[in-house]
Write a protein that holds these residues in place. Structure first.
Motif, short mmCIF file in Angstrom:
data_model
loop_
_atom_site.label_atom_id
_atom_site.label_comp_id
_atom_site.label_asym_id
_atom_site.label_seq_id
_atom_site.Cartn_x
_atom_site.Cartn_y
_atom_site.Cartn_z
N ARG A 1 0.84 -1.22 0.00
CA ARG A 1 0.00 0.00 0.00
C ARG A 1 0.86 1.26 0.00
O ARG A 1 0.49 2.27 -0.60
N TYR A 2 2.01 1.20 0.69
CA TYR A 2 2.91 2.36 0.72
C TYR A 2 3.37 2.74 -0.68
O TYR A 2 3.31 3.91 -1.07
N PHE A 3 3.83 1.76 -1.46
CA PHE A 3 4.32 2.07 -2.80
C PHE A 3 3.19 2.53 -3.72
O PHE A 3 3.41 3.38 -4.60
N ILE A 4 1.99 1.99 -3.52
CA ILE A 4 0.85 2.46 -4.31
C ILE A 4 0.53 3.91 -3.97
O ILE A 4 0.34 4.75 -4.86
N ARG A 5 0.50 4.22 -2.67
CA ARG A 5 0.09 5.56 -2.23
C ARG A 5 1.14 6.61 -2.51
O ARG A 5 0.83 7.69 -3.04
N TYR A 6 2.40 6.34 -2.18
CA TYR A 6 3.43 7.37 -2.26
C TYR A 6 4.17 7.39 -3.60
O TYR A 6 4.74 8.41 -3.97
N HIS A 7 4.17 6.27 -4.32
CA HIS A 7 4.99 6.21 -5.52
C HIS A 7 4.23 5.69 -6.74
O HIS A 7 4.86 5.42 -7.79
N LYS A 8 2.91 5.53 -6.62
CA LYS A 8 2.07 5.09 -7.74
C LYS A 8 2.58 3.79 -8.35
O LYS A 8 2.50 3.57 -9.56
N ASP A 9 3.13 2.94 -7.51
CA ASP A 9 3.72 1.68 -7.94
C ASP A 9 2.84 0.55 -7.41
O ASP A 9 2.86 0.23 -6.23
N SER A 10 2.07 -0.08 -8.29
CA SER A 10 1.14 -1.13 -7.87
C SER A 10 1.68 -2.53 -8.13
O SER A 10 0.93 -3.51 -8.07
N ASN A 11 2.97 -2.63 -8.42
CA ASN A 11 3.54 -3.92 -8.82
C ASN A 11 4.40 -4.59 -7.76
O ASN A 11 4.99 -5.63 -8.01
N PHE A 12 4.48 -3.99 -6.56
CA PHE A 12 5.43 -4.52 -5.58
C PHE A 12 5.12 -5.98 -5.23
O PHE A 12 5.97 -6.87 -5.41
N LEU A 13 3.91 -6.26 -4.74
CA LEU A 13 3.61 -7.63 -4.34
C LEU A 13 3.53 -8.57 -5.53
O LEU A 13 3.89 -9.74 -5.43
N ARG A 14 3.08 -8.07 -6.67
CA ARG A 14 3.05 -8.92 -7.87
C ARG A 14 4.48 -9.35 -8.22
O ARG A 14 4.71 -10.49 -8.63
N GLU A 15 5.43 -8.43 -8.05
CA GLU A 15 6.82 -8.76 -8.32
C GLU A 15 7.36 -9.74 -7.29
O GLU A 15 8.05 -10.71 -7.64
N VAL A 16 7.04 -9.52 -6.02
CA VAL A 16 7.51 -10.42 -4.96
C VAL A 16 6.96 -11.82 -5.16
O VAL A 16 7.66 -12.83 -5.02
N LEU A 17 5.67 -11.90 -5.50
CA LEU A 17 5.03 -13.19 -5.69
C LEU A 17 5.30 -13.79 -7.06
O LEU A 17 4.91 -14.93 -7.33
N ASP A 18 5.93 -13.00 -7.93
CA ASP A 18 6.31 -13.48 -9.27
C ASP A 18 5.09 -13.99 -10.02
O ASP A 18 5.13 -15.03 -10.68
#
Length: 360
Positions: free
Chosen positions: A61-78
């Motif tokens: 949620r932090y990366f989505i809110r502060y950096h408009k990056d919605s791919n963090f968990l998708r990347e972690v979970l591959d």
């Protein structure tokens, strides 16, 4: 069946790619904006600190809110690399405190061999093993559904951790998790989870016993006190002002104690939810309020709160003197916890006396 790269290692790699020198974002800035300590972030970056489901969601949620990056968990979970092709056969697994075991001939035969039982023994071996050893019986179906059978009273915390880790590495293509708990009358109704919900569920079971295992390593003081001890005199005076049917939180308002009081809802075996946290306690309210206490990133503190609140429900008002670490800070305080009912809800009110360093 075991991935060579753990969830924590993938989490660390995805985090590093989003921090200096790859971007302008520094650890100190992220820690401040996220509400976690720099020490916690550094341990995540080393990949040697367990990342609980609640913390992973906070970072996403932090990366989505502060950096408009919605791919963090998708990347972690591959997720992009998952093979959607269904399996052609079912797979039996036993999850123990030591390993994830394949049981190609079925759960019962594996358990009989592990326990040294002969084939002629008439017994529900799967039920016996789940109930007495704390193992988890898993069936990975060809249609990507996972069925797990466990016993809530004896589930081994390390087995819960291993199943959680398996879901985050080898089980990421699972579409649905069906959890069946063993009760006095046999297997209960299945509870349906998504993979992320199952990970959170297993995190909570693993954390519940953390305090008992690690308290001696923490250099903490967790001392239960008698209600009539000198240190508890302030709380005794407060409790004597409570009318028989008065809402304890209303009494806190009347006594000017709301800033150092909290309210928790006890919903079941693994559900202790923070509903209110006093603003004078110096706690990260945004991270703690309206969440299960077992979702907190520090498993030792989460286990302490969980155990003390459930203890209070069983035994009545409890009085403690504590010197512990919370959210990266050493805290000294005395606390009374008082159970009460609000309609059909079981609640616990706590109020504390903050102590200066060195106070006894």
């Amino acid at each position: 069946m075991t991935s060579s790269v753990s969830f924590e290692q993938r989490f660390a790699a995805a985090l590093r790619r989003r921090l200096f020198p790859h971007t302008a974002l520094r650890v100190k800035q992220m820690a401040h904006e996220l509400g976690y300590s720099e020490d916690t972030l550094q341990r995540w970056l080393r990949g040697d600190h367990r990342v609980y489901a609640g913390a992973a969601e906070d970072v996403d949620r932090y990366f989505i809110r502060y950096h408009k990056d919605s791919n963090f968990l998708r990347e972690v979970l591959d997720l992009e690399r998952l093979d959607p092709t269904p399996r052609t056969d079912d797979l039996c697994l036993w999850i123990t405190e030591g390993a994830v075991h394949q049981a190609p001939a079925g759960h019962a035969l594996f358990a009989r061999t592990a326990l040294g039982l002969t084939a002629g023994v008439e017994q529900d071996v799967v039920r016996y093993t789940v109930a007495n050893l704390g193992w988890v019986a898993c069936l990975v179906r060809a249609d990507r559904r996972l069925e797990i059978r466990y016993a809530s009273k004896t589930l081994d915390p390390q087995a819960a951790r291993r199943l959680r880790d398996w879901l985050l590495t080898d089980g990421r293509a699972i579409a649905e998790v069906r959890a069946l708990a063993l009760g006095p009358d046999g297997w209960g109704e299945a509870t349906i989870f998504s993979v992320s919900e199952a990970v959170r569920f297993l995190d909570r079971w693993a954390v519940r016993v953390t305090l008992r295992q690690t308290l001696g390593e923490a250099n903490w003081t967790v001392q239960r006190e008698r209600p009539d001890s000198d240190g508890q005199a302030e709380f005794q005076r407060f409790l004597t002002t409570l009318a028989p049917s008065e809402d304890p939180m209303a009494a806190c308002v009347r006594a000017g104690r709301m800033g150092t009081s909290s309210l928790l809802w006890i919903k079941g075996e693994a559900e202790v939810v923070s509903l209110y946290i006093g603003t004078d306690l110096g706690l990260p309210i945004d991270r703690f309020a309206y969440r299960n206490v077992l979702d907190r990133d520090d498993p030792r503190y989460a286990a302490l709160v969980y155990q003390h609140m459930t203890e209070c429900v069983k035994e009545g008002p409890t009085f403690y003197h504590l010197e512990i670490d919370i959210a990266g800070r050493r805290r000294r305080y005395r606390r009374v916890a008082l159970p009460f009912n609000a309609g059909d809800r079981q609640m616990v009110m706590t109020t504390v006396q903050l102590l200066d360093p060195g106070t006894t």
